[in-house]
Design a protein around this motif. Sequence first.
Motif, short mmCIF file in Angstrom:
data_model
loop_
_atom_site.label_atom_id
_atom_site.label_comp_id
_atom_site.label_asym_id
_atom_site.label_seq_id
_atom_site.Cartn_x
_atom_site.Cartn_y
_atom_site.Cartn_z
N GLN A 146 -48.28 43.04 75.06
CA GLN A 146 -48.35 41.92 76.00
C GLN A 146 -47.41 40.79 75.62
O GLN A 146 -46.62 40.31 76.44
N THR A 150 -43.93 39.28 77.85
CA THR A 150 -43.69 37.93 78.34
C THR A 150 -42.44 37.34 77.73
O THR A 150 -41.65 36.70 78.41
N GLU A 154 -39.17 36.00 79.83
CA GLU A 154 -38.78 34.60 79.70
C GLU A 154 -37.43 34.46 79.01
O GLU A 154 -36.41 34.25 79.64
#
Lengths: 157, 157
Positions: A146, A150, A154
């Motif tokens: 996870q 992200t 980003e």
Amino acid sequence: MSHYTEHAISILKAQGYRITRPRKLVLELLDTAPTALSAYEIKDALDAAGEKVDTVSVYRILECFDQQGLIHRVLSSGKVKKCLLDDESHCQRQQTEHCHHLLICQQCQGIEEVHCAGVDALVQTLQSQLSFQIKAHHLEFTGLCQRCQTEESEGKD
Amino acid sequence: MSHYTEHAISILKAQGYRITRPRKLVLELLDTAPTALSAYEIKDALDAAGEKVDTVSVYRILECFDQQGLIHRVLSSGKVKKCLLDDESHCQRQQTEHCHHLLICQQCQGIEEVHCAGVDALVQTLQSQLSFQIKAHHLEFTGLCQRCQTEESEGKD
DNA sequence: TTCACTGCAAACCTTTTGCAATTCT
DNA sequence: AGAATTGCAAAAGGTTTGCAGTGAA
């Protein structure tokens, strides 16, 4: 002392193994390690912590832990990770089959253990179609955890 | 020349690789090998056949074959085995995921490849329950092949 | 002809073995 | 005290790197 270390020690004692300083150090290191470690990495980590343990001893200790089902061996890297010791089911699992479903993040090398229910059924189905007699299986997933997902979406730096 | 070797060569050519004598020899050896082989075993087998190929070259050749999806790497042993090249689906499989379901006989070390249908569904189900993003999986079964089962029940010597 | 590839030498890293010294129980 | 376990030294095994020479296209 953590549950893992404590439980591992009780298993070792029950099997007649001695609780030595190097064994305790390796257990504690494995307990807090976020990822799988090689024998060398364990040696280096202990050195860094000011604890001298010979590489050869690490190998022998890991072999012992492996036999007692205290650790996983990650097939794709050969490194080891503590096995979640589930008090009630540990002994049975050890006899029939160790829990072997791992999620390996290809970014950070972090490892999670999953108990993936459908696998047993799948193995049974497969077994019924084969003349090969299945005794154990190893299932490893690689991908992104996870956190690394992200970060990937980003930080495009 | 077998289908495997032929097809492998066409893939290599298409990718701009040169078809050298050592590469051909390794392909032909892999094609007829009943079990997975290590780089060293390949070198020895070629030596025995009177063909001199350096171990270093074998390593580099296997790396190339691996990248092109021509071989499997058995996680539990690190050895390699030819991958069944399925003309239509090979390219797609290579991009998304290589076929990775192996039956490994713990007696004779023989290896069979299985296309186990349920796995994809299982992976999807698992994926829906996890925040981990699965990109590939490796599934290996160990046990006894048909031949070794019968030998085990008969020959009690 | 040209550049990918191979072969050789050497370095490097990992794992194993044997034995004496240590240290748990 | 006694046996299991460790540490050290050394060897064995597997894999990688650099570079000059070879050979496929």
